[in-house]
Scaffold this motif. Structure first.
Motif, mmCIF file in Angstrom:
data_model
loop_
_atom_site.group_PDB
_atom_site.id
_atom_site.type_symbol
_atom_site.label_atom_id
_atom_site.label_comp_id
_atom_site.label_asym_id
_atom_site.label_seq_id
_atom_site.Cartn_x
_atom_site.Cartn_y
_atom_site.Cartn_z
ATOM 1 N N GLY A 43 0.593 -1.363 -0.094
ATOM 2 C CA GLY A 43 0.091 0.112 -0.051
ATOM 3 C C GLY A 43 0.682 1.185 0.071
ATOM 4 N N ALA A 44 2.165 1.287 0.230
ATOM 5 C CA ALA A 44 3.184 2.240 0.359
ATOM 6 C C ALA A 44 3.886 2.622 -1.174
ATOM 7 C CB ALA A 44 4.005 2.215 1.366
ATOM 8 N N ILE A 45 3.579 1.941 -2.259
ATOM 9 C CA ILE A 45 4.283 2.066 -3.480
ATOM 10 C C ILE A 45 3.328 2.449 -4.287
ATOM 11 C CG2 ILE A 45 5.739 0.555 -4.953
ATOM 12 C CD1 ILE A 45 6.271 -1.354 -2.984
ATOM 13 N N ALA A 46 3.840 3.471 -5.102
ATOM 14 C CA ALA A 46 3.152 3.867 -6.272
ATOM 15 C C ALA A 46 2.414 2.910 -7.374
ATOM 16 C CB ALA A 46 3.916 4.998 -7.050
ATOM 17 N N LEU A 103 4.924 1.670 -10.143
ATOM 18 C CA LEU A 103 6.124 1.018 -9.729
ATOM 19 C C LEU A 103 5.931 -0.013 -9.263
ATOM 20 C CD1 LEU A 103 7.866 4.509 -7.993
ATOM 21 C CD2 LEU A 103 8.289 3.392 -10.555
ATOM 22 N N ILE A 104 5.090 -0.570 -8.506
ATOM 23 C CA ILE A 104 5.089 -1.695 -7.705
ATOM 24 C C ILE A 104 5.227 -3.176 -8.609
ATOM 25 C CG2 ILE A 104 2.529 -2.513 -8.043
ATOM 26 C CD1 ILE A 104 2.219 -2.987 -5.298
ATOM 27 N N GLU A 105 4.915 -3.047 -9.939
ATOM 28 C CA GLU A 105 5.504 -4.109 -10.337
ATOM 29 C C GLU A 105 6.918 -4.496 -10.801
ATOM 30 O OE1 GLU A 105 4.289 -6.251 -15.151
ATOM 31 O OE2 GLU A 105 4.077 -4.154 -14.810
ATOM 32 N N ARG A 155 17.399 -4.117 -12.186
ATOM 33 C CA ARG A 155 17.043 -4.110 -10.792
ATOM 34 C C ARG A 155 16.669 -5.379 -10.505
ATOM 35 N NH1 ARG A 155 13.408 -3.022 -7.232
ATOM 36 N NH2 ARG A 155 13.669 -1.874 -5.271
ATOM 37 N N ARG A 156 17.001 -6.131 -9.423
ATOM 38 C CA ARG A 156 16.161 -7.077 -8.844
ATOM 39 C C ARG A 156 15.039 -6.769 -8.031
ATOM 40 N NH1 ARG A 156 19.534 -11.412 -5.333
ATOM 41 N NH2 ARG A 156 19.833 -9.352 -3.954
ATOM 42 N N GLY A 157 14.028 -7.650 -8.245
ATOM 43 C CA GLY A 157 12.668 -7.214 -7.332
ATOM 44 C C GLY A 157 13.033 -8.112 -6.078
ATOM 45 N N GLU A 191 0.072 -5.229 3.777
ATOM 46 C CA GLU A 191 -1.265 -4.743 2.991
ATOM 47 C C GLU A 191 -1.433 -5.468 1.849
ATOM 48 O OE1 GLU A 191 -3.141 -3.318 4.972
ATOM 49 O OE2 GLU A 191 -1.711 -2.568 6.459
ATOM 50 N N ILE A 192 -1.408 -6.707 1.688
ATOM 51 C CA ILE A 192 -1.760 -7.167 0.314
ATOM 52 C C ILE A 192 -3.164 -7.036 -0.260
ATOM 53 C CG2 ILE A 192 -2.959 -9.228 1.455
ATOM 54 C CD1 ILE A 192 -0.425 -9.274 -1.750
ATOM 55 N N GLY A 193 -3.876 -6.402 0.674
ATOM 56 C CA GLY A 193 -5.295 -6.126 0.070
ATOM 57 C C GLY A 193 -5.380 -4.830 -0.694
ATOM 58 N N GLU A 194 -4.042 -4.018 -0.869
ATOM 59 C CA GLU A 194 -3.929 -2.880 -1.577
ATOM 60 C C GLU A 194 -3.320 -3.199 -2.879
ATOM 61 O OE1 GLU A 194 -5.424 -0.227 0.117
ATOM 62 O OE2 GLU A 194 -5.647 -1.680 1.911
ATOM 63 N N LEU A 195 -2.969 -4.391 -3.065
ATOM 64 C CA LEU A 195 -2.445 -4.631 -4.440
ATOM 65 C C LEU A 195 -3.386 -4.417 -5.763
ATOM 66 C CD1 LEU A 195 0.368 -5.865 -5.461
ATOM 67 C CD2 LEU A 195 -0.978 -8.173 -5.818
#
Length: 443
Positions: A193-196, A199-201, A219-221, A235-239
């Motif tokens: 929930g804290a990543i734009a 950018l989350i992918e 860049r490694r994920g 906060e997986i519900g924000e994915l």
């Protein structure tokens, strides 16, 4: 002498240096052979194993004999009871203190301090079995049951979902699962929930050089960073819904394909997720995929709110004050009336709010902390009624709404600052503001 006066006298005694001479009459071979190793440590670095029972006093015949004029001949006994330690005072002259509070008998969590006379002892625990419960401070039945569940789940490869309100300590549960898993890789945390959203992918799966504007190098994920270890998806519900099929594929195939890449890379990652949302309702609303939910929630671990385990407030208070002592110049003592107020308070921000309240009070308050030091004005407004008054949920809602509105007005609409002043997580404040219609009023 009152209990408060006794606690203050003990703290004054601690300020005077004293040399400890002691004798250990129980050998290390007497310690109970388990995967866990419990011990008692003195300030000068000496350590002795703690088996099922350990007697402490100044008279010969005790397991730990202390040359301390303020220690009685038979002062106290420490007992192992499963995965907890109980200290029982043996009718000593000067009392037994746990975290600065005199006790006749009480539970001692790892890291807490026991004071007998001028001697300070600490109970320590090491080993996989203890690590699964480390950081989860409390003596309530529901928390003991959670520790047992963690101990059973940790050594397996099952994905786990931790459920609980913001501030309850979901990351502690995730870390305990990692510590007890035996996995040698890293414990990696990412807050979904804290990543734009754009950018989350890349954060999850990584990216190749030139995959998008600004991608100057590969860049490694976080999946690759957690290879061989545990990935905690908070906060997986924000994915975003659009990314959920990609996450599901990674979990099923155990391979990631970076953004802009053509090749998949195998990963060995144990995934623990957490949410404060009702994901079952989100599935029904089409906001969360049912197949991903089942893949993540092989095991569900529920972490109760602090108001549902009020008997854990006192152990948490002593734990936090003990940890804060070096920062604030000594151990602060909490007045009995203040402890009662803390135990009555509902703590909408849960353990995080309690920790922040204690931190603030330890810095600004005197040697004896009172209720007014610990409960900020806005939080005191959430105390709907005295314990003898019948419960009225509408009064609580009205008080909470007013406290949130006042904090937002005072902070000029800055949710982060308002959340900090209330001792809440920003996401919790936002959710409650929306529930009360405050967010729409300020839009």
């Amino acid at each position: 002498m009152s209990p408060l006066a006794q606690a203050l006298a003990a703290e004054r005694a601690l300020a005077r240096p004293v040399m400890h001479r002691f004798q250990i009459t129980r050998s290390e071979d007497d310690a109970t052979p388990t995967a866990e190793r419990w011990s008692v440590r003195l300030d000068d670095g000496h350590e002795l194993p703690l088996g099922e029972r350990l007697t402490v006093g100044s008279a010969p015949g005790n397991d730990l004999v202390l040359d301390d004029p303020y220690v009685s001949g038979r002062h106290c006994t420490l007992r192992r009871e499963g995965r907890r330690v109980v200290v029982v005072d043996a009718g000593s002259r000067n009392g037994t203190f746990v975290g600065g509070v005199r006790v006749a008998a009480g539970e001692v969590m790892p890291g807490m301090r026991i004071t007998v006379g001028r001697t300070r002892l600490r109970v320590a625990a090491e080993g996989a079995g203890v690590a699964t419960g480390s950081g989860l401070i409390g003596r309530s039945r529901v928390l003991r049951r959670l520790r047992e569940e963690i101990a059973r789940v940790a050594p397996t490869s099952a994905s786990a979902m931790v459920l609980g309100e913001s501030g309850t300590g979901k990351e502690l549960v995730a870390r305990a699962l990692h510590d007890g898993s035996g996995r040698r890789g890293a414990f990696v945390v990412v807050n979904c929930g804290a990543i734009a959203p754009d950018l989350i992918e890349s954060e999850l799966f990584g990216h190749e050089k030139g995959a998008f504007t600004g991608a100057a190098q590969r860049r490694r994920g976080v999946f690759e960073e957690a290879d061989g270890g545990t990935l905690f998806l908070d906060e997986i519900g924000e994915l975003p819904l659009a990314l959920q099929p990609r996450l599901l594929r990674v979990l099923e195939e155990r391979a990631v394909r970076p953004v802009g890449g053509n090749l998949e890379r195998k990963v060995d990652v144990r995934v623990v997720s957490a949410t404060h949302r009702d994901l079952a309702a989100a599935v029904g609303e089409g906001a969360f995929r049912l197949d991903l939910y089942h893949r993540l929630a092989t095991v569900e671990l529920a972490l109760p709110a602090l108001r549902e385990r009020r008997e854990d407030v006192a152990p948490l208070v002593h734990h936090f004050l003990d940890r804060l002592a070096p920062e604030v110049g000594g151990l602060k003592v909490i007045a009995p009336s203040a402890m009662e107020a803390l135990e009555r308070h509902d703590w909408p921000g849960n353990v995080r709010e309690l920790r922040n309240a204690l931190h603030r009070a330890a810095i600004l308050g005197g040697p004896v902390l009172q209720a007014e030091d610990l409960l900020p004005h806005a939080a005191r407004g959430l105390q709907a009624c005295e314990p003898s008054t019948p419960w009225d949920a509408r009064r609580v809602d009205q008080a909470e709404r007013q406290a949130i509105a006042t904090a937002l007005q005072r902070e000029g609409g800055n949710y982060r600052a308002a959340a900090r002043s209330l001792g809440l997580a920003k996401s919790t404040l936002w959710d409650r503001a929306r529930r009360y219609g405050i967010a729409e009023e300020r839009a």
